[in-house]
Design a protein around this motif. Sequence first.
Motif, PDB file in Angstrom:
ATOM      1  N   HIS A  36      -0.955  -6.022  -1.460  1.00  0.00           N
ATOM      2  CA  HIS A  36      -2.077  -5.079  -1.488  1.00  0.00           C
ATOM      3  C   HIS A  36      -2.020  -4.128  -2.681  1.00  0.00           C
ATOM      4  CE1 HIS A  36      -3.319  -6.636   2.350  1.00  0.00           C
ATOM      5  NE2 HIS A  36      -2.126  -6.395   2.847  1.00  0.00           N
TER       6      HIS A  36
ATOM      7  N   SER B 266     -14.239  -1.658   7.194  1.00  0.00           N
ATOM      8  CA  SER B 266     -13.220  -2.045   6.219  1.00  0.00           C
ATOM      9  C   SER B 266     -12.030  -1.101   6.287  1.00  0.00           C
ATOM     10  CB  SER B 266     -13.818  -2.010   4.809  1.00  0.00           C
ATOM     11  OG  SER B 266     -12.810  -2.036   3.830  1.00  0.00           O
ATOM     12  N   SER B 267     -10.817  -1.660   6.267  1.00  0.00           N
ATOM     13  CA  SER B 267      -9.610  -0.833   6.300  1.00  0.00           C
ATOM     14  C   SER B 267      -9.144  -0.434   4.901  1.00  0.00           C
ATOM     15  CB  SER B 267      -8.479  -1.579   7.019  1.00  0.00           C
ATOM     16  OG  SER B 267      -8.134  -2.756   6.320  1.00  0.00           O
ATOM     17  N   THR B 268      -9.876  -0.843   3.881  1.00  0.00           N
ATOM     18  CA  THR B 268      -9.560  -0.398   2.520  1.00  0.00           C
ATOM     19  C   THR B 268     -10.526   0.685   2.059  1.00  0.00           C
ATOM     20  OG1 THR B 268     -10.879  -2.221   1.601  1.00  0.00           O
ATOM     21  CG2 THR B 268      -8.508  -2.572   1.835  1.00  0.00           C
ATOM     22  N   GLU B 269     -11.822   0.449   2.252  1.00  0.00           N
ATOM     23  CA  GLU B 269     -12.837   1.407   1.806  1.00  0.00           C
ATOM     24  C   GLU B 269     -13.279   2.356   2.914  1.00  0.00           C
ATOM     25  OE1 GLU B 269     -13.910   1.695  -1.407  1.00  0.00           O
ATOM     26  OE2 GLU B 269     -12.273   0.286  -1.738  1.00  0.00           O
TER      27      GLU B 269
ATOM     28  N   GLU C 101     -11.358  -6.653  -1.951  1.00  0.00           N
ATOM     29  CA  GLU C 101     -10.723  -5.334  -1.892  1.00  0.00           C
ATOM     30  C   GLU C 101      -9.476  -5.384  -1.022  1.00  0.00           C
ATOM     31  OE1 GLU C 101     -11.185  -2.330  -3.247  1.00  0.00           O
ATOM     32  OE2 GLU C 101     -12.724  -3.134  -4.574  1.00  0.00           O
ATOM     33  N   TYR C 102      -9.564  -6.106   0.077  1.00  0.00           N
ATOM     34  CA  TYR C 102      -8.424  -6.249   0.985  1.00  0.00           C
ATOM     35  C   TYR C 102      -7.209  -6.831   0.263  1.00  0.00           C
ATOM     36  CZ  TYR C 102      -5.463  -9.026   4.064  1.00  0.00           C
ATOM     37  OH  TYR C 102      -4.379  -9.620   4.651  1.00  0.00           O
TER      38      TYR C 102
ATOM     39  N   SER D 231      -6.056  -3.977  -2.699  1.00  0.00           N
ATOM     40  CA  SER D 231      -6.057  -2.532  -2.454  1.00  0.00           C
ATOM     41  C   SER D 231      -5.199  -2.176  -1.243  1.00  0.00           C
ATOM     42  CB  SER D 231      -7.488  -2.039  -2.212  1.00  0.00           C
ATOM     43  OG  SER D 231      -8.318  -2.341  -3.310  1.00  0.00           O
TER      44      SER D 231
ATOM     45  N   LEU E  35      -4.130  -0.726   2.338  1.00  0.00           N
ATOM     46  CA  LEU E  35      -4.837  -0.640   3.607  1.00  0.00           C
ATOM     47  C   LEU E  35      -4.634   0.746   4.204  1.00  0.00           C
ATOM     48  CD1 LEU E  35      -3.860  -4.087   5.196  1.00  0.00           C
ATOM     49  CD2 LEU E  35      -5.610  -3.564   3.474  1.00  0.00           C
ATOM     50  N   LYS E  36      -5.724   1.406   4.525  1.00  0.00           N
ATOM     51  CA  LYS E  36      -5.672   2.762   5.088  1.00  0.00           C
ATOM     52  C   LYS E  36      -5.802   2.659   6.605  1.00  0.00           C
ATOM     53  CE  LYS E  36      -7.980   4.194   0.853  1.00  0.00           C
ATOM     54  NZ  LYS E  36      -9.261   4.650   0.253  1.00  0.00           N
TER      55      LYS E  36
END
Length: 314
Positions: free
Chosen positions: A200, A229-232, A248-249, A252, A254-255
């Motif tokens: 990521h 989305s867990s990124t954006e 993105e996944y 980037s 993961l939040k």
Amino acid sequence: MKIAMLFPGYGSQFVGMGKSLYDESRIMQEHFEQASTCLDMNFVKLCFASSELDIAKMSVAFPAIYLMSSSIYSILREDEGIVPDVVVGYNIGEFSAIYASGGISFVDGLYVVSKYASFYGELLSGLNVSLIKVSGLSSGILKEICEQYSTNDAFASIAIYLNEQENIVSGYCAVVEQVEAAVKERAGKVENLGVEFGLHNSIMKPVADSVKQYLEKVDFKDTDIKFLSSTELDVTKSGQSLKAAILEYITSPLKWRQTLDALDFYDMIIEVGPGTTLSKSIKELYPEKHFISINSQKDIDEVLKIVAGEEREI
């Protein structure tokens, strides 16, 4: 009743997962038949009669988790009429969530997951990278440590923000080792993880480029169910946004904790996939909410009971 469905990622797989549901559900049996034919893999044997070592291999685990989660979701929706208001995926579970949103067909999603595993495996064969889980330090301090030892050519960064005191770091081995030493100097705890959890970060750009080319062949549709989305941390129903979310996944961080915070609006949270890997964090964050992990018909019956009870109260 507002329902959120969560789809687990790598690490949730185990031999025997979903066996009782498979024995009883024609939908799941059909999905297994489709997956085995499409990928030329015997998923009945792999999921129910292989070894933990075999099922943990990325080329097996990624499509197997997708297969299991998608099948359970189809049982909930098609057989029982349980339709979520939002779907969320943790790690590789993002692909299952996109299928559940209606943005991609089961077979297309299966091929995308398999291609991702293949491209990722090819990348790893030429790299010296590693992952660690760090506990006991804030994400802010951990980020500073990563930046301290990183250069343009070799770096480490936070790959998954689990919560304020737990995060996963990925990067080049030499830098990750320096980060690990610095964490221990500050009394933090470190656990080594497999690279299957995903890097990521920008190291994954070649994988994202290959996946992007493949996605041009895939028909993404606008959806009726919201995908988070867990990124954006964006909620979308757009097919094109779902395609962008996959890329993105891959590259980037993961939040995950922020993603879970966004579920405060929902009354019931259902973990749709093998095992109970997400249950601890959900129960700690939302002890007052209805939460169920689906691994058997008994679990499905419990969901139906709660939904029926809420409808009677209304």
